[in-house]
Design a protein around this motif. Structure first.
Motif, PDB file in Angstrom:
ATOM      1  N   TYR A 145     -33.618 -13.881 -36.733  1.00  0.00           N
ATOM      2  CA  TYR A 145     -32.297 -13.818 -37.365  1.00  0.00           C
ATOM      3  C   TYR A 145     -32.122 -12.488 -38.089  1.00  0.00           C
ATOM      4  CZ  TYR A 145     -28.441 -14.775 -40.527  1.00  0.00           C
ATOM      5  OH  TYR A 145     -27.276 -14.701 -41.230  1.00  0.00           O
ATOM      6  N   ALA A 146     -33.176 -12.096 -38.840  1.00  0.00           N
ATOM      7  CA  ALA A 146     -33.090 -10.819 -39.560  1.00  0.00           C
ATOM      8  C   ALA A 146     -32.955  -9.656 -38.585  1.00  0.00           C
ATOM      9  CB  ALA A 146     -34.325 -10.642 -40.446  1.00  0.00           C
ATOM     10  N   ARG A 147     -33.759  -9.680 -37.493  1.00  0.00           N
ATOM     11  CA  ARG A 147     -33.653  -8.604 -36.500  1.00  0.00           C
ATOM     12  C   ARG A 147     -32.269  -8.581 -35.850  1.00  0.00           C
ATOM     13  NH1 ARG A 147     -39.302  -8.766 -33.128  1.00  0.00           N
ATOM     14  NH2 ARG A 147     -40.668  -8.288 -34.885  1.00  0.00           N
ATOM     15  N   GLU A 170     -21.986  -0.995 -36.799  1.00  0.00           N
ATOM     16  CA  GLU A 170     -21.758   0.302 -37.430  1.00  0.00           C
ATOM     17  C   GLU A 170     -21.595   1.384 -36.370  1.00  0.00           C
ATOM     18  OE1 GLU A 170     -24.911   1.128 -40.162  1.00  0.00           O
ATOM     19  OE2 GLU A 170     -24.418  -0.594 -41.438  1.00  0.00           O
ATOM     20  N   TYR A 171     -22.482   1.365 -35.340  1.00  0.00           N
ATOM     21  CA  TYR A 171     -22.374   2.356 -34.264  1.00  0.00           C
ATOM     22  C   TYR A 171     -21.048   2.216 -33.541  1.00  0.00           C
ATOM     23  CZ  TYR A 171     -27.388   3.192 -34.828  1.00  0.00           C
ATOM     24  OH  TYR A 171     -28.620   3.507 -35.315  1.00  0.00           O
ATOM     25  N   LYS A 172     -20.675   0.998 -33.293  1.00  0.00           N
ATOM     26  CA  LYS A 172     -19.416   0.754 -32.602  1.00  0.00           C
ATOM     27  C   LYS A 172     -18.237   1.261 -33.453  1.00  0.00           C
ATOM     28  CE  LYS A 172     -17.734  -2.980 -29.744  1.00  0.00           C
ATOM     29  NZ  LYS A 172     -17.723  -4.382 -29.478  1.00  0.00           N
ATOM     30  N   TYR A 173     -18.318   0.992 -34.736  1.00  0.00           N
ATOM     31  CA  TYR A 173     -17.252   1.420 -35.651  1.00  0.00           C
ATOM     32  C   TYR A 173     -17.187   2.946 -35.700  1.00  0.00           C
ATOM     33  CZ  TYR A 173     -14.653   2.087 -39.970  1.00  0.00           C
ATOM     34  OH  TYR A 173     -13.748   2.494 -40.904  1.00  0.00           O
ATOM     35  N   ILE A 174     -18.381   3.563 -35.798  1.00  0.00           N
ATOM     36  CA  ILE A 174     -18.419   5.038 -35.846  1.00  0.00           C
ATOM     37  C   ILE A 174     -17.881   5.603 -34.550  1.00  0.00           C
ATOM     38  CG2 ILE A 174     -19.997   7.012 -35.881  1.00  0.00           C
ATOM     39  CD1 ILE A 174     -21.703   5.421 -37.902  1.00  0.00           C
ATOM     40  N   LYS A 175     -18.264   5.017 -33.405  1.00  0.00           N
ATOM     41  CA  LYS A 175     -17.766   5.475 -32.106  1.00  0.00           C
ATOM     42  C   LYS A 175     -16.250   5.323 -32.035  1.00  0.00           C
ATOM     43  CE  LYS A 175     -21.623   4.583 -28.979  1.00  0.00           C
ATOM     44  NZ  LYS A 175     -22.057   3.765 -27.846  1.00  0.00           N
ATOM     45  N   GLN A 176     -15.780   4.199 -32.523  1.00  0.00           N
ATOM     46  CA  GLN A 176     -14.340   3.960 -32.500  1.00  0.00           C
ATOM     47  C   GLN A 176     -13.610   4.989 -33.370  1.00  0.00           C
ATOM     48  OE1 GLN A 176     -13.277   0.057 -33.864  1.00  0.00           O
ATOM     49  NE2 GLN A 176     -11.446  -0.012 -32.586  1.00  0.00           N
ATOM     50  N   ILE A 177     -14.175   5.267 -34.545  1.00  0.00           N
ATOM     51  CA  ILE A 177     -13.564   6.268 -35.442  1.00  0.00           C
ATOM     52  C   ILE A 177     -13.590   7.635 -34.766  1.00  0.00           C
ATOM     53  CG2 ILE A 177     -13.872   7.479 -37.640  1.00  0.00           C
ATOM     54  CD1 ILE A 177     -13.094   4.857 -38.444  1.00  0.00           C
ATOM     55  N   LEU A 178     -14.758   8.001 -34.166  1.00  0.00           N
ATOM     56  CA  LEU A 178     -14.865   9.289 -33.480  1.00  0.00           C
ATOM     57  C   LEU A 178     -13.905   9.369 -32.300  1.00  0.00           C
ATOM     58  CD1 LEU A 178     -18.735   9.905 -33.495  1.00  0.00           C
ATOM     59  CD2 LEU A 178     -17.002  11.127 -34.812  1.00  0.00           C
ATOM     60  N   LEU A 179     -13.766   8.262 -31.558  1.00  0.00           N
ATOM     61  CA  LEU A 179     -12.829   8.233 -30.431  1.00  0.00           C
ATOM     62  C   LEU A 179     -11.399   8.419 -30.926  1.00  0.00           C
ATOM     63  CD1 LEU A 179     -12.380   7.762 -27.387  1.00  0.00           C
ATOM     64  CD2 LEU A 179     -12.169   5.331 -27.926  1.00  0.00           C
ATOM     65  N   GLN A 180     -11.070   7.711 -31.987  1.00  0.00           N
ATOM     66  CA  GLN A 180      -9.712   7.852 -32.542  1.00  0.00           C
ATOM     67  C   GLN A 180      -9.489   9.284 -33.043  1.00  0.00           C
ATOM     68  OE1 GLN A 180      -9.424   4.842 -35.557  1.00  0.00           O
ATOM     69  NE2 GLN A 180      -9.104   3.184 -34.070  1.00  0.00           N
ATOM     70  N   ASP A 181     -10.532   9.816 -33.711  1.00  0.00           N
ATOM     71  CA  ASP A 181     -10.420  11.192 -34.211  1.00  0.00           C
ATOM     72  C   ASP A 181     -10.264  12.166 -33.051  1.00  0.00           C
ATOM     73  OD1 ASP A 181     -10.388  13.129 -36.245  1.00  0.00           O
ATOM     74  OD2 ASP A 181     -12.525  13.576 -35.904  1.00  0.00           O
ATOM     75  N   TRP A 200     -29.679  -5.667 -36.047  1.00  0.00           N
ATOM     76  CA  TRP A 200     -29.148  -5.067 -34.809  1.00  0.00           C
ATOM     77  C   TRP A 200     -27.641  -5.183 -34.763  1.00  0.00           C
ATOM     78  CZ3 TRP A 200     -26.364  -7.347 -30.874  1.00  0.00           C
ATOM     79  CH2 TRP A 200     -26.143  -6.552 -29.747  1.00  0.00           C
ATOM     80  N   PHE A 201     -27.132  -6.391 -35.114  1.00  0.00           N
ATOM     81  CA  PHE A 201     -25.681  -6.601 -35.066  1.00  0.00           C
ATOM     82  C   PHE A 201     -24.971  -5.669 -36.034  1.00  0.00           C
ATOM     83  CE2 PHE A 201     -21.771  -8.844 -36.268  1.00  0.00           C
ATOM     84  CZ  PHE A 201     -21.213  -9.006 -35.011  1.00  0.00           C
ATOM     85  N   LEU A 202     -25.550  -5.587 -37.254  1.00  0.00           N
ATOM     86  CA  LEU A 202     -24.923  -4.692 -38.233  1.00  0.00           C
ATOM     87  C   LEU A 202     -25.017  -3.250 -37.768  1.00  0.00           C
ATOM     88  CD1 LEU A 202     -26.101  -6.277 -41.597  1.00  0.00           C
ATOM     89  CD2 LEU A 202     -23.832  -6.406 -40.555  1.00  0.00           C
ATOM     90  N   SER A 203     -26.200  -2.854 -37.246  1.00  0.00           N
ATOM     91  CA  SER A 203     -26.360  -1.481 -36.743  1.00  0.00           C
ATOM     92  C   SER A 203     -25.428  -1.250 -35.570  1.00  0.00           C
ATOM     93  CB  SER A 203     -27.794  -1.232 -36.289  1.00  0.00           C
ATOM     94  OG  SER A 203     -28.673  -1.408 -37.362  1.00  0.00           O
ATOM     95  N   HIS A 204     -25.407  -2.211 -34.643  1.00  0.00           N
ATOM     96  CA  HIS A 204     -24.540  -2.092 -33.471  1.00  0.00           C
ATOM     97  C   HIS A 204     -23.075  -2.035 -33.902  1.00  0.00           C
ATOM     98  CE1 HIS A 204     -23.393  -2.406 -29.315  1.00  0.00           C
ATOM     99  NE2 HIS A 204     -22.601  -3.426 -29.596  1.00  0.00           N
TER     100      HIS A 204
END
Length: 172
Positions: free
Chosen positions: A115-117, A127-138, A121-125
């Motif tokens: 569960y912790a892993r 975050e990565y997805k959010y950062i990618k989305q922000i970079l894509l929008q930018d 992973w979900f939080l990291s994923h």
């Protein structure tokens, strides 16, 4: 002579009477002796039968005592076996209970670790997805800005503006 004959006749009659009496006494005596012999034989037979019965009764009593001793030994053995099985059952039950508790704790630990892993992973994923989305929008916003600047420059200037600015040469 007659007297003599008469005396002999009387003697013979008395002898006959005595023989008859003797015969009767003999028969009575034979019956008494025979009866007594039968009583003695019967008594000996009864004594022999009693002795045989006593021997058989003693043998039977000894067999019953051995059987009773065997039965007591069997009861003691069965009680011992029952106690051993009960103790074994308790030990196995405790062992299984402890192992089940250990397995449950191990399962919970593994579940918590997974569960912790997954959460990490979900939080990291995420975050990565959010950062990618922000970079894509930018990036899309910058492309839109460049496109609008290009269109403005083309309108204001000449057609060769694209060759002057490499940033403006990006095709959308």
């Amino acid at each position: 002579y007659q007297r003599r004959v008469h005396g002999q006749d009387q003697t013979w009659t008395s002898i006959r009477n005595l023989l008859i009496t003797l015969d009767t006494m003999k028969k009575e005596r034979i019956e008494i002796v025979s009866s007594r012999i039968n009583e003695i034989v019967s008594h000996h037979r009864k004594a022999a039968m009693k002795q045989k019965f006593d021997m058989e009764a003693t043998k039977h009593r000894n067999r019953l005592q051995r059987l009773s001793a065997c039965a007591k030994a069997m009861v003691i053995s069965s009680e011992t076996i029952t106690q051993t099985l009960t103790d074994g059952y308790i030990l196995v039950q405790e062992f299984l209970s402890n192992n089940c508790n250990d397995m449950e704790r191990a399962h919970i630990t593994i579940y918590e670790d997974h569960y912790a892993r997954f959460r990490n992973w979900f939080l990291s994923h995420g975050e990565y997805k959010y950062i990618k989305q922000i970079l894509l929008q930018d990036t899309l916003r910058r492309l839109d800005e460049i496109q609008s600047l290009k269109e403005q420059a083309l309108v204001r200037l000449d057609d060769q503006v694209e060759s002057y600015t490499p940033v403006l040469c990006v095709d959308t």
